[in-house]
Design a protein around this motif. Structure first.
Motif, mmCIF file in Angstrom:
data_model
loop_
_atom_site.group_PDB
_atom_site.id
_atom_site.type_symbol
_atom_site.label_atom_id
_atom_site.label_comp_id
_atom_site.label_asym_id
_atom_site.label_seq_id
_atom_site.Cartn_x
_atom_site.Cartn_y
_atom_site.Cartn_z
ATOM 1 N N ARG D 192 34.189 42.584 55.287
ATOM 2 C CA ARG D 192 35.605 42.521 54.870
ATOM 3 C C ARG D 192 36.548 43.739 54.972
ATOM 4 O O ARG D 192 35.966 44.733 55.217
ATOM 5 C CB ARG D 192 35.537 42.185 53.297
ATOM 6 C CG ARG D 192 34.928 40.782 52.783
ATOM 7 C CD ARG D 192 35.782 40.538 51.646
ATOM 8 N NE ARG D 192 34.643 39.809 50.628
ATOM 9 C CZ ARG D 192 34.932 39.627 49.478
ATOM 10 N NH1 ARG D 192 35.991 40.335 48.770
ATOM 11 N NH2 ARG D 192 34.002 38.704 48.628
ATOM 12 N N GLN D 196 40.725 43.001 50.995
ATOM 13 C CA GLN D 196 39.971 41.808 50.371
ATOM 14 C C GLN D 196 39.226 41.925 48.997
ATOM 15 O O GLN D 196 38.713 40.932 49.063
ATOM 16 C CB GLN D 196 39.318 41.164 51.560
ATOM 17 C CG GLN D 196 40.189 40.581 52.632
ATOM 18 C CD GLN D 196 39.544 40.245 54.016
ATOM 19 O OE1 GLN D 196 38.422 40.823 54.299
ATOM 20 N NE2 GLN D 196 40.064 39.246 54.510
ATOM 21 N N SER D 198 38.999 43.363 45.032
ATOM 22 C CA SER D 198 39.695 43.720 43.732
ATOM 23 C C SER D 198 39.682 45.181 43.444
ATOM 24 O O SER D 198 38.992 46.037 44.342
ATOM 25 C CB SER D 198 39.160 43.076 42.657
ATOM 26 O OG SER D 198 38.112 43.583 42.184
ATOM 27 N N GLY D 200 38.570 47.226 41.393
ATOM 28 C CA GLY D 200 37.313 47.712 40.783
ATOM 29 C C GLY D 200 36.368 47.706 42.031
ATOM 30 O O GLY D 200 35.610 48.636 42.263
ATOM 31 N N GLN D 201 36.482 46.755 42.709
ATOM 32 C CA GLN D 201 35.449 46.738 43.954
ATOM 33 C C GLN D 201 35.812 47.848 44.951
ATOM 34 O O GLN D 201 35.001 48.086 45.479
ATOM 35 C CB GLN D 201 35.642 45.090 44.696
ATOM 36 C CG GLN D 201 35.015 43.938 43.583
ATOM 37 C CD GLN D 201 35.388 42.899 44.362
ATOM 38 O OE1 GLN D 201 36.556 42.584 44.964
ATOM 39 N NE2 GLN D 201 34.546 41.651 43.807
ATOM 40 N N SER D 350 34.598 42.649 37.108
ATOM 41 C CA SER D 350 35.758 43.165 38.206
ATOM 42 C C SER D 350 35.805 42.012 39.268
ATOM 43 O O SER D 350 34.478 41.496 39.602
ATOM 44 C CB SER D 350 35.203 44.198 38.511
ATOM 45 O OG SER D 350 35.679 44.679 39.818
ATOM 46 N N GLY D 351 36.641 41.755 39.758
ATOM 47 C CA GLY D 351 36.981 40.553 40.962
ATOM 48 C C GLY D 351 37.013 39.161 40.420
ATOM 49 O O GLY D 351 36.808 38.520 41.122
ATOM 50 N N GLY D 353 39.834 38.005 38.976
ATOM 51 C CA GLY D 353 40.904 37.388 39.185
ATOM 52 C C GLY D 353 41.993 37.822 38.329
ATOM 53 O O GLY D 353 43.144 37.221 38.284
ATOM 54 N N LYS D 354 41.594 38.818 37.781
ATOM 55 C CA LYS D 354 42.704 39.404 36.584
ATOM 56 C C LYS D 354 44.144 39.735 37.259
ATOM 57 O O LYS D 354 44.883 39.300 36.984
ATOM 58 C CB LYS D 354 42.161 40.315 35.637
ATOM 59 C CG LYS D 354 40.869 39.869 35.183
ATOM 60 C CD LYS D 354 40.405 41.289 34.135
ATOM 61 C CE LYS D 354 39.879 42.384 34.930
ATOM 62 N NZ LYS D 354 38.698 42.310 35.850
ATOM 63 N N THR D 355 43.651 40.592 38.230
ATOM 64 C CA THR D 355 45.002 40.903 39.086
ATOM 65 C C THR D 355 45.613 39.772 39.784
ATOM 66 O O THR D 355 46.898 40.178 39.837
ATOM 67 C CB THR D 355 44.602 42.025 40.283
ATOM 68 O OG1 THR D 355 43.789 43.096 39.476
ATOM 69 C CG2 THR D 355 45.690 42.694 40.764
ATOM 70 N N VAL D 356 45.014 39.053 40.169
ATOM 71 C CA VAL D 356 45.892 37.872 41.040
ATOM 72 C C VAL D 356 46.742 37.434 39.801
ATOM 73 O O VAL D 356 47.752 36.779 40.038
ATOM 74 C CB VAL D 356 44.547 37.193 41.481
ATOM 75 C CG1 VAL D 356 45.514 35.639 42.069
ATOM 76 C CG2 VAL D 356 44.183 37.789 42.809
ATOM 77 N N GLN D 398 47.877 48.001 39.031
ATOM 78 C CA GLN D 398 46.428 48.644 38.826
ATOM 79 C C GLN D 398 46.134 50.000 39.391
ATOM 80 O O GLN D 398 45.850 50.863 38.862
ATOM 81 C CB GLN D 398 45.292 47.772 39.078
ATOM 82 C CG GLN D 398 43.997 48.145 38.899
ATOM 83 C CD GLN D 398 42.991 47.041 39.130
ATOM 84 O OE1 GLN D 398 43.269 45.988 39.551
ATOM 85 N NE2 GLN D 398 41.664 47.399 38.746
ATOM 86 N N HIS D 511 39.254 46.730 30.833
ATOM 87 C CA HIS D 511 38.073 46.597 30.788
ATOM 88 C C HIS D 511 37.394 47.279 29.243
ATOM 89 O O HIS D 511 36.524 46.914 28.822
ATOM 90 C CB HIS D 511 37.061 47.364 31.780
ATOM 91 C CG HIS D 511 37.577 46.462 33.044
ATOM 92 N ND1 HIS D 511 36.933 45.249 33.209
ATOM 93 C CD2 HIS D 511 38.146 46.904 34.340
ATOM 94 C CE1 HIS D 511 37.099 44.879 34.485
ATOM 95 N NE2 HIS D 511 37.796 45.932 35.318
#
Ligand SMILES: Nc1ncnc2c1ncn2[C@@H]1O[C@H](COP(=O)(O)OP(=O)(O)OP(=O)(O)O)[C@@H](O)[C@H]1O
Ligand SMILES: Nc1ncnc2c1ncn2[C@@H]1O[C@H](COP(=O)(O)OP(=O)(O)OP(=O)(O)O)[C@@H](O)[C@H]1O
Ligand SMILES: [Mg+2]
Ligand SMILES: [Mg+2]
Lengths: 489, 341, 314, 602
Positions: D192, D196, D198, D200-201, D350-351, D353-356, D398, D511
């Protein structure tokens, strides 16, 4: 014989062998090996290697025998008889009258628009023409023409083998046997040992196509031995070059301006005369031809047969020109000059003309046209245009450029009397009488016509020091682009 | 005649000399005086810009002031390609090369600069707009039609203009511009894609900034180095598009004093009368090199004063044979985040 | 990626079709036609008219275009008006040389321009940068014909090391690498600057970005940093420029071809334009356009890979 | 193999002992940093020894990042360093500033994980390629190096806590319970690009990069921002294990719980000076007791009675995709209602979909389906919004660093909101920006700097100012306090409270469950793009019904439960990774289904 050899550099007699490379201005896919459709110099040079004509022209543009050993006409110049020499085609066939008749019929073929000699030979009556004996051929004409031999020496008149119609595989009687040809690039031919005039010296000849820059570089770099048609500036560049010399042929054509005489203001001969008087010929020669030209006298063909000698040189006379301009109401008026870069020096000449005309009170509006179709365009466009012409016999020049129905009548010179006297002259068998008549025709033209011919430029070819026997000869004459008489070190 | 020519040439030379002197004075003032908005530590860059600027002086001065110093049309009164008539010799028509050079800059640089400016503006707008559009359809609609022009033989276009409009400068400029638009558009589109899809552009849009401002204020500035590098090299090429058209004899006036035309027309005399080719070429080279160096200097090495750590670059790679490369000390000309002149 | 490629290919077909019409129209807009040009200085108006009829130029243009398009759809590029040979022959005869020339140039250009671009970008503002930039810029601003003449004068005429032209080189040019030296040198001089300056601009921008700094912090040595981290980001404009250069090399190196007498496509195309040989112009332009479109497509695909974030956008 | 220690590699051991000896690996003496007339660091002393974790804490803007960068011999533009920093005996900074030896230290001895990871990841390269490259760079892998390095990179990713995407299965889904992720999934993860992931990722990718270098000392700048509680707990465990393996760790964090859990020693910075040094428990204030409201005494807004409150923003049946043609769904039929003056928190791993989701509301993410309604009117995507609508919904990024232009000062950028959306003249807009900034603890001088010259927390608040200047109806905050200390967080929450008082609705992504509990009326728990639970904040947090919520809650208290590692653990070489003492693992980890698998297959 031609104007003497310039190849005599003291290296002794001709040597046999070697491969000669000659570069000519290319014409790309237009190039052809059909000797009747030829029109570029590079084509002519190639065809000259493979084919022969019945008659050719010498350095003064007089017909000289080639395949025809001799010729005679009847008293009216309507029936001509040519004696052929014993010449073999490359395939072994020996030339006979049928080949000649076939060649003529091929040239005149009605659906071959690109056979250029068709127009000038259109008065040949093929049905009446015939073979006479083993080596004779009789050509009948519709109308009298004392210039038939000259016409048969023009471009696009080579003799081909009877029944031949395959430009891919040309077979002729010429000094070289065809090997290969790629349009726009190169042509190779090998020596034909059985040529009627004796075998050439070189083993092989290659005629290559290249643009001016490439030709200049190639001949200097030793990649070719002969480069056709170079500029005076090139001649200056190689003046001290030990590898190249320039073969300059004097008076090999004409440079000038053409005034349209069928419309105002030059339908008035006085206006045309004013222009003839206002041009500064020396300056034009100095700049446009870099001094490598003879000043012209508004007459075509200086040094050629039928040139009317003894006429006084026309000099610049600005005052008189201005007076004439005033008279004709042209003073401070504008004329349009249609120029282009179709040939070297055209735009420059137009520029100088504008300056010189300005000094006499004639204003000039120069437009630049496309070069590719310039010579066709000027038949209809522009009041003043550039004019140039290569070497050709004076009668041919007159008939092709000045008769009312002439194809290339750039001055739009429509004069019935002129046409008639020319036709009369041409029908006269007696050379002296004919010469006198031609002289009259030309004088009229000089005084009243629209041609301002100010220079007879030199023809500049570059030759490697290793190449000998190259003669100064105007284009389209027998010794020009002739590679069977030259030899390499 | 010759004496008059020499006098003429001398007058021209004097004019140019006075002009250079004046420009030099101006330059000196600017160098010593404060330059507003240039952050500290950018003296080297300023010097660079000045170097480029100085190179620009002769060609630009010739283009702007030449027409006032040289007669129009330049009289053809010398021998053709005479190297020793006048300071720079004569051309094919026996015209004074110096006078020609003074006369021909305006059209050469004018047409080229106008064409390139037009191309950059049009192509840039298209490219940026396409890059920033979020709809693929809009992107396609903007960029594909322009791409049509891309493979079009430039010769065909130029010859049309040359013939159709008789090489009118405006027409030539338009044609050269039209030829450059697709290339510029594609280049800038590609270069802008990343900036246009980045969060800064999003933030600006969320602030209600107009599309144009996002495009030119942010995305445009991000691709400015690319655009400048591209435009800088295009100017030189544009001059020769015209020259090449003449090289092919496409209906432009081969006796015009335009630098490109003079170079093309005199090329055969390169070894007979070198000045006829070299003088305009030299000016052109000065212009291109000067303009590019100036742009480099103004845009600065590190216009995009990246990270707060931009300074690490000096010591990076350990090729500092013991020499201390003062990272933080100099305030680094190129790591400088404020470096936007 | 595949979808994108397919979509772009479809676009390319549309583009080529439109282009064919445009080229046809432009060629027809040029003053004069094949007949006038062919008989320039040879014959009068009547003969020109006769020739025009023989060439079929008196038919309405729509009909001619349709005929041509029908032929192309069936894989026949038509017949040259002037030489009478098939257009595909003209194309085949010229494309080999040009493609070789372009390939050789590109092969040298890419590493050279990348190296120069990186060097100047890394030393941006330094003396090396200024010197190298000035040299490459000078090379682009000297007209190619002047450059070619100078090179020929020195290397061929004075030193005699290299052939000055291709005059007389018939087949087998591929066996004579020395023929390529000077033309390729001129082409390189023309192209290296545009490309290297794009790489330079990209390098400067990339070098100062957060991730380049971070890579340096993680101890990535300079050379690797430049090649593996900076270059992929810096290359985007360079790739576009390269595609453009590629298509110019294939179609537009006219001056070089003319000076060195190289029988390539540019010469063929110009000649066809000058001859008003519409079918040949069409055929050549179409072939070159197809190559250009392919190159652009390739450039776009590479760009997409190098700026992957754009997938979020569309 | 335990993460990225490189223990099993030949040559990896050699440098642990000699030539640097057992003493401190990093020694900082009298480090000062100046920018113009300001002093950013003033005589800071610091040591980091292998096998220990040291924390560097302090309020936002106190100079933590500056100090950490100085360890690498780096300084922000315009910042001059002096003093002495020696890493492994090599002088990195001396009195003349950064020394030439610094380059040699970077990556090999000292790896730094930056505060703004998004900014520090190469957008054009796949993460795996970079990790492998870094792994090979600092250590010979011999023959078969490539695959060994790849394995090492995978290990680093795993240690950093980045496991292959749940792939639609959330924490709840239990898809991973059965046993590890396949090698193919791991490879796909490594193929990736940074964008691609988030936020946090990405944080964890940056951590993995630092780990992949296999350094002796890790300098981690806010490693827990953007991590959910589970991931944070796991991070703490991994850090402890790394320390046990002989790494030296310097932890820069505002997260006191994490500091307590990991670092036995703490250095407290305050305005560039070392205010205190010592055992963590002594330096840090005592952990605050469970749910409390230290920040504000404002009475809670009336509990969101969804039916009585006027909804400011309603998202109905939101489904979002990443790619065209409805491919790559990240949100599945999510519905959220934010009432006027209310605050809805979106919480999830984390990841998830919050940001989306937040970006969909802000109109930035266009590939979505479903209905958005703002004050009763349908809300289109951003580019079709009217100025009024743009003003209506504002979003705070973020990853704040990337959203600031490098070429304009922060103030210039921030003030534009008021100019464009509220039609204020520029000076007045700037004035208002200054006022709001001041309330958030930013000085006017800081605002006039460039983004690169602000600390992480300062920048975060500046981004908030940018949104607040619009006086929005709905404010979408995407983890906006991750880089803030307690005081600054209090200022932010106070500002939020003020806003709510004026009727602004807030959608809070975060979080920090304590903060969520304090701020929000309603909480929405997202997992793998779907709402797994929603309801009154207190109710949900007190008695979660979904597994995800339960999991998140279980890990929320970190510091208290993790025993500190003794400062001088046994020599790291003595403890092969396979036999690491079990007590160094955080207990929470064993419960976590996600982190069950702590030994990746080599
Ligand atoms: N170039 C500069 N000029 C002036 N001040 C600067 C510059 N760079 C940073 N600063 C200031 O130095 C201070 C320390 O910054 P630093 O990034 O070290 O803080 P920090 O402790 O990491 O804060 P945070 O926790 O918010 O990230 C900040 O107040 C910042 O504004
Ligand atoms: N372009 C992309 N391609 C593939 N997956 C992506 C892409 N962008 C985002 N994702 C994935 O979409 C999911 C949702 O991302 P999002 O940023 O919304 O998470 P988040 O809940 O905000 O997480 P965090 O708390 O870490 O910020 C993540 O699993 C992420 O990996
Ligand atoms: Mg910080
Ligand atoms: Mg997020």
């Amino acid at each position: 014989e031609s104007a003497g050899s310039s190849g005599g550099t003291g290296s002794g007699g001709p040597r046999r062998g070697g491969s000669l490379r000659a570069a000519f201005p290319g014409a790309g896919v237009k190039e052809t090996m059909d000797p009747h459709a030829q029109r570029q110099f590079v084509d002519i040079a190639r065809h000259k290697a493979v084919f022969d004509k019945l008659v050719d022209l010498d350095a003064t543009l007089r017909p000289v025998p080639r395949l025809a050993r001799s010729w005679t006409s009847d008293r009216t110049a309507r029936v001509w008889r040519f004696e052929l020499r014993e010449a073999a085609f490359h395939d072994g066939h020996v030339l006979d009258a049928d080949d000649v008749l076939y060649s003529l019929s091929r040239i005149l073929s009605p659906d071959a628009a690109d056979h250029l000699a068709k127009h000038s030979l259109s008065h040949i009556d093929l049905r009446e023409s015939r073979a006479v004996g083993a080596r004779g051929v009789e050509i009948a004409l519709d109308r009298p023409d004392a210039e038939l031999p000259t016409l048969l020496a023009m471009t696009g008149t080579a003799v081909v083998r009877k029944g031949w119609d395959d430009p891919e595989h040309p077979v002729g009687t010429g000094p070289f046997r065809f090997v290969s040809f790629t349009a726009g690039r190169s042509f190779t031919a090998r020596r034909f040992d059985d040529h009627w005039a004796g075998a050439p010296h070189v083993d092989e000849v290659r005629v290559l196509s290249a643009d001016t820059e490439a030709r200049a570089a190639a001949v200097r770099g030793g990649e070719v031995h002969y480069a056709h048609e170079l500029t005076p500036t090139f001649a200056r560049t190689v003046a001290h070059d030990s590898r190249v010399r320039v073969v300059a042929t004097k008076r090999s054509g004409v440079q000038g301006f053409a005034l349209k005489t069928d419309r105002p203001p030059f339908d008035d001969p006085r206006a045309a005369l004013a222009v003839k008087l206002l041009v500064d010929r020396e300056r034009l020669v100095e700049v446009v031809c870099a001094g490598r030209a003879e000043v012209g006298n508004d007459l075509y063909g200086k040094g050629y047969a039928y040139y009317p000698s003894g006429l006084e040189q026309r000099e610049r006379d600005v005052a008189e020109a201005r007076r004439l301009l005033r008279r004709t109401g042209l003073f401070n008026k504008k004329v349009s000059f249609h120029t282009s870069t179709a040939a070297d020096g055209f735009a420059q000449a137009a520029h100088l003309f504008t300056e010189q005309a300005g000094e006499a009170g004639l204003r000039v509006d120069v437009t630049n046209g496309p070069p590719e179709s310039y010579f066709t365009d000027v038949l209809t466009r522009g009041t003043v245009t550039n004019h140039r012409c290569g070497a050709m016999p004076i009668p041919t020049y007159l008939s092709e450029r000045l008769l009312t129905d002439a194809p290339q009548n750039a001055t739009a010179w429509h004069d019935r009397d002129f046409d008639a006297s020319y036709a009369d002259a041409r029908a006269v068998v007696d050379t002296g009488d004919r010469t006198a008549r031609y002289r009259k025709v030309q004088t009229t033209l000089r005084d009243r016509g629209g041609l301002v011919l100010w220079a007879h430029p030199e023809w500049l070819n570059a030759v490697a020091r290793t190449l000998h026997g190259v003669r100064e000869a105007p284009p389209n004459t027998v010794d020009w682009a002739r590679f069977d008489t030259v030899w390499l070190d | 005649m010759k004496a008059a020519r020499v006098a003429n040439g001398a007058r021209v030379v004097n004019g140019v000399r006075a002009l250079v002197e004046r420009v030099r004075r101006v330059a000196r003032v600017r160098r010593d005086g404060p330059v507003r908005g240039v952050p500290r530590g950018s003296r080297a860059r300023r010097g660079r810009a000045l170097g480029g600027g100085l190179l620009l002086v002769p060609p630009v001065a010739a283009a702007l002031l030449g027409p006032f110093l040289a007669p129009d049309p330049v009289p053809s009164d010398g021998a053709p390609y005479a190297p020793d008539e006048g300071p720079l010799g004569t051309d094919a028509l026996g015209r004074d090369v110096l006078a020609l050079v003074l006369r021909g800059g305006a059209s050469a640089l004018g047409v080229a600069c106008a064409a390139v400016a037009l191309a950059v503006v049009l192509g840039g707008a298209l490219g940026l707009a396409a890059a920033a559009s979020r709809s693929r359809r809009v992107d396609d609609l903007l960029i594909r039609p322009v791409e049509l022009l891309l493979p079009l033989p430039s010769l065909l276009v130029i010859s049309l203009v040359g013939v159709g409009w008789r090489g009118h400068p405006v027409a030539v400029a338009l044609a050269v511009a039209a030829l450059n638009v697709p290339a510029v558009a594609r280049l800038l589109r590609a270069a802008a894609l990343d900036a246009a899809s980045g969060p800064v552009a999003e933030a600006m849009r969320l602030q209600g900034e107009s599309r144009a401002r996002v495009l030119f204020g942010h995305v445009g500035r991000a691709v400015l180095p690319v655009a400048a590098a591209d435009a800088g090299t295009r100017v030189g090429t544009a001059v020769f598009t015209v020259a090449a058209a003449n090289f092919l004899g496409l209906g432009l006036d081969p006796t015009s004093p335009d630098w490109g035309v003079v170079i093309a027309a005199s090329r055969e005399a390169l070894f007979v009368q070198p000045w006829a080719v070299c003088a305009p070429t030299l000016l052109l080279v000065m212009f291109t090199v000067g303009a590019n160096l100036l742009a480099d200097g103004l845009l600065g090495g590190g216009a995009v004063g990246g990270a707060r750590t931009g300074s690490g670059s000096r010591t990076g790679g350990g090729r500092t044979g013991g020499a201390r490369t003062g990272d933080g000390r100099t305030g680094g000309g190129r790591g400088d985040g404020k470096a936007t002149a | 990626m595949l979808r994108y490629t397919l979509r772009r290919c479809a676009w390319t077909v549309v583009q080529l079709a439109v282009l064919a019409v445009v080229v046809f129209a432009l060629t027809n807009l040029l003053p004069g036609d094949a007949a006038t040009v062919d008989f320039n200085e040879q014959a009068g108006l009547e003969q020109v008219a006769e020739l025009r009829a023989q060439m079929g130029l008196d038919r309405p243009w729509g009909e001619r275009l349709l005929d041509w398009a029908y032929g192309v759809a069936h894989g026949d590029l038509g017949t040259s008006l002037v030489g009478g040979g098939p257009v595909s022959g003209v194309l085949a005869a010229s494309i080999g040389v040009t493609a070789t020339l372009a390939a050789v140039t590109l092969l040298l250009l890419v590493p050279l321009a990348t190296a120069v671009g990186l060097l100047t970008g890394l030393r941006a503002g330094g003396r090396t940068d200024r010197a190298v930039s000035a040299v490459t810029l000078t090379l682009t601003s000297v007209p190619d014909f002047v450059l070619a003449l100078l090179l020929v004068a020195f290397f061929s005429l004075r030193l005699g090391w290299l052939p000055s032209t291709w005059v007389g080189v018939d087949g087998a040019w591929w066996e004579r690498p020395e023929l390529f030296v000077l033309p390729v040198a001129v082409l390189l001089a023309r192209t290296v600057c545009t490309l290297s300056r794009q790489v330079r601009a990209g390098t400067i921008a990339a070098l100062h970005s957060g991730w380049a700094v971070q890579a340096r912090r993680l101890g990535v040595p300079r050379g690797r940093l430049v090649l593996r981290h900076v270059l992929p980001n810096a290359a985007v404009p360079g790739v576009q420029e390269l595609a453009r250069t590629g298509d110019q090399l294939l179609g537009g190196v006219l001056v070089v071809e003319a000076v060195f007498a190289i029988p390539g496509t540019a010469t063929a195309l110009v000649e066809a334009v000058q001859n008003r040989d519409v079918p040949t112009v069409q055929g050549l332009a179409l072939a070159l356009a197809a190559v250009a479109c392919l190159l652009n497509l390739g450039a776009d695909l590479v760009t997409r890979r190098l700026a992957p974030r754009t997938e979020v956008l569309r | 193999m335990t993460g990225a220690t490189g223990r099993e590699q030949p040559g990896g051991d050699g440098r642990v002992g000699s030539p640097y000896g057992p003493g401190p690996l990093v020694e900082v003496r009298g480090l000062t940093a100046r920018a113009g007339t300001a002093t950013l660091l003033d005589g800071v002393d610091l040591t980091v020894t292998p096998g220990t974790a040291t924390a560097l804490v302090g309020p936002s803007g106190s100079g933590k990042t500056t100090a950490a960068l100085a360890l690498l011999g780096e300084a922000a533009p315009g910042v001059r360093l002096a003093g002495s920093v020696r890493v492994g005996g090599v002088a990195v900074v001396d009195d003349d500033g950064p020394a030439a030896g610094a380059a040699d230290v970077r990556g090999r001895l000292l790896a730094y994980m930056p505060q703004h990871p998004a900014h520090a990841l190469n957008p054009a390269r796949r993460i795996g390629a970079v990790l492998t490259e870094l792994a090979r760079l600092h250590r010979p892998f011999g023959t078969g190096g490539r695959s060994a390095a790849e394995a090492y990179a995978a290990g680093a990713l795993h240690t950093a806590g980045l496991t292959p995407d749940p792939g639609g299965k959330g924490m709840d889904g239990g898809g991973e319970q059965g046993g590890g992720v396949s090698a193919a999934e791991g490879r796909a993860l490594r193929r990736r690009f940074p964008h691609q992931f988030s936020g946090g990722q990405r944080q964890r990718v940056a951590l993995a990069q630092a780990l992949a270098c296999g350094p002796r000392v890790l300098v981690l700048d806010e490693p827990s921002t953007g991590l959910d509680t589970v991931a944070r707990a796991r991070l703490a465990g991994q850090l402890n294990r790394l320390v046990a393996d002989g790494f030296g760790v310097l932890l820069l964090s505002h997260d006191h719980d994490l500091v307590r859990a990991v670092a036995p020693r703490t250095v407290l910075l305050d305005r560039g000076r070392v205010a205190d040094t010592g055992a963590t428990a002594d330096v840090l204030p005592p952990p605050r007791p469970a749910p409390q409201r230290p920040y504000t005494d404002r009475p809670l807004p009336p509990p969101a009675a969804g039916d009585t409150a006027v909804p400011a923003l309603v998202a109905h049946g939101l489904t979002a995709w990443l790619r065209t043609g409805r491919r790559g769904a990240v949100l599945h039929d999510v519905s959220v209602t934010v009432p006027e003056g209310g605050c809805v928190a979106v919480v999830g791993p984390s990841g998830s979909g919050k940001t989306v989701l937040a970006r969909c509301l802000a109109g930035l993410h266009e590939r979505h389906d479903g209905r958005l309604v703002l004050r009763g009117e349908p809300l289109p995507v951003l580019r079709r919004r009217t100025a009024r609508q743009i003003r209506g919904v504002q979003y705070v990024w973020q990853e704040v660093r990337g959203s600031f232009d490098e070429r304009r000062t922060v103030l210039e950028q921030v003030a534009r909101t008021a100019v464009r959306l509220r039609g204020l003249p520029a000076p007045e807009a700037a004035e208002r920006a200054r006022r709001i900034a001041e309330r958030l603890g930013l000085t006017p001088a800081q605002l006039t700097r460039y983004a690169a010259e602000l600390s992480g927390g300062e920048l975060q608040r500046a981004a908030l100012v940018r949104a607040l200047l619009a006086a929005p109806d709905v404010l979408v905050c995407d983890e906006i306090t991750t880089a803030l200390d307690a005081t600054a967080t209090a200022l932010v929450t106070a500002e939020i409270a003020r806003l709510r008082g004026r009727g602004t609705a807030v959608l809070w992504v975060g979080h920090d469950l304590a903060l969520v509990e304090e701020l929000a009326d309603t909480v929405v728990i997202l997992d793998a793009g779907s709402v797994v639970e929603a309801g009154n904040c207190r109710t949900v947090l007190a008695s979660p019904r979904s597994g995800t919520a339960r999991l998140l809650l279980r890990s929320r208290r970190l510091g208290a439960e993790v025993p500190a590692v003794p400062p001088e653990a046994e020599s790291p070489e003595a403890v092969p990774p396979e036999t690491s003492p079990p007590e160094v693992r955080p207990p929470s980890e064993t419960d976590s289904p996600v982190h069950r698998e702590d030994r990746p297959q080599p």
